[in-house]
Design an enzyme around this catalytic site. Structure first.
Site, mmCIF file in Angstrom:
data_model
loop_
_atom_site.group_PDB
_atom_site.id
_atom_site.type_symbol
_atom_site.label_atom_id
_atom_site.label_comp_id
_atom_site.label_asym_id
_atom_site.label_seq_id
_atom_site.Cartn_x
_atom_site.Cartn_y
_atom_site.Cartn_z
ATOM 1 N N SER A 150 0.832 -1.199 0.000
ATOM 2 C CA SER A 150 0.000 0.000 0.000
ATOM 3 C C SER A 150 0.869 1.253 0.000
ATOM 4 O O SER A 150 1.633 1.473 -0.933
ATOM 5 C CB SER A 150 -0.950 -0.053 1.202
ATOM 6 O OG SER A 150 -1.907 0.971 1.139
ATOM 7 N N ASP A 219 -10.716 -3.844 -4.358
ATOM 8 C CA ASP A 219 -9.978 -2.916 -3.507
ATOM 9 C C ASP A 219 -10.677 -1.553 -3.501
ATOM 10 O O ASP A 219 -10.762 -0.890 -4.528
ATOM 11 C CB ASP A 219 -8.540 -2.774 -3.998
ATOM 12 C CG ASP A 219 -7.625 -2.114 -2.980
ATOM 13 O OD1 ASP A 219 -8.088 -1.199 -2.282
ATOM 14 O OD2 ASP A 219 -6.452 -2.517 -2.890
ATOM 15 N N HIS A 248 -8.638 -4.414 -0.003
ATOM 16 C CA HIS A 248 -7.297 -3.883 0.212
ATOM 17 C C HIS A 248 -6.462 -4.701 1.196
ATOM 18 O O HIS A 248 -5.242 -4.800 1.034
ATOM 19 C CB HIS A 248 -7.404 -2.435 0.689
ATOM 20 C CG HIS A 248 -6.123 -1.670 0.630
ATOM 21 N ND1 HIS A 248 -5.481 -1.393 -0.563
ATOM 22 C CD2 HIS A 248 -5.343 -1.131 1.604
ATOM 23 C CE1 HIS A 248 -4.372 -0.705 -0.318
ATOM 24 N NE2 HIS A 248 -4.270 -0.546 0.985
#
Length: 270
Positions: A150, A219, A248
């Protein structure tokens, strides 16, 4: 007619004033909006990491706190760049799996995150990321693998563009933080006011390491198209792993570690 013009002018002034006010609020509060640096710090003694140790890594006259475990002989070591929320210590399950399979690892909090005091900024995050890589490179002769998750895809891509690691794994990456902001706030001039843009789209072009990108189609934090577009820019692409229906934070449970190990083996054997 004059009254109507006056009303329209007043409405226009109100809209422009409100728009400028929103931009000003976003500008002055952008880091508070961009980063989620809250959470508890798990003690190393509360994990199954019996071979790991707490470390302090110097960075720009300050320091960042992390955990380090050496690999088994002949195995590589992973430098792990965490995501946006909480402390790296909350991902201890990952590090336990790394260690159980013989991999070494270094994980840490960037300055401003729970375990590492300091100010959060892109400049500091990138400096901390380079400092951690260089610390690990001096500490161990083992081959280094880079894993960025991320937000961590930013420092991971940047470090891979500046250093010679063995492989780069990007989990739920953004094309750039600027791109994500533009997707969320399409009517705002984010390119003009955003300070921490994390231009993965530019850094990836200087990454010579083989690249694996992993993303989920569901996501809701960073759209899957970010990962797909970033992978398309990689000079040395190895694998694009898209998990149908994954959000996610779902890729660990979806089996990303079982996908990562053969990727790392391929990279080691090149």
């Amino acid at each position: 007619m004059k009254l109507l013009r006056r009303l329209l002018l007043a409405l226009l002034i109100l809209i422009v004033t409100g728009y400028v006010g929103v931009i000003a609020y976003m500008y002055f509060n952008q880091r508070a909006l961009q980063y989620d640096a809250q959470g508890e710090v798990l003690a190393l003694t509360d994990t199954a990491l019996t071979n790991a140790q707490e470390v302090l890594i110097p960075s720009d006259g300050e320091s960042v706190a992390g955990w380090y475990a050496p690999p088994r002989p002949g195995m590589p070591v992973i430098v792990y760049y965490k995501g946006n929320s909480s402390s790296f210590t909350e991902e201890s399950e990952r590090f336990e799996r790394f260690a159980a399979d013989g991999y070494g690892f270094l994980a840490f909090d960037y300055r401003g995150f729970p375990a590492s005091p300091g100010e959060i900024s892109e400049t500091n995050i990138l400096a901390d990321a380079l400092a951690a890589y260089d610390w690990l490179d001096a500490k161990s002769d083992a081959p280094i693998l880079i894993w960025g998750r991320s937000l961590g895809s930013g420092p991971a891509s940047y470090v891979a563009s500046q250093r010679e690691a063995v492989a780069l794994l990007l989990e739920t990456p953004f094309l750039s933080a600027l791109n994500v902001a533009a997707e969320r706030y399409p009517i705002l001039p984010v390119a003009l006011v955003m300070q921490d843009q994390f231009r993965n789209d530019l850094w990836i072009e200087d990454v010579s390491e083989p690249v694996l990108v992993a993303h989920g189609t569901a996501d809701r934090t960073i759209d899957v198209t970010n990962g797909e577009r970033l992978y398309a820019r990689a000079p040395n692409p190895d694998e694009l792993w898209i998990v149908d229906g994954a959000d996610h934070s779902d890729l660990w449970d979806a089996g990303i570690w079982d996908r990562a190990k053969p990727f790392f083996d391929r990279a080691m054997n090149r």
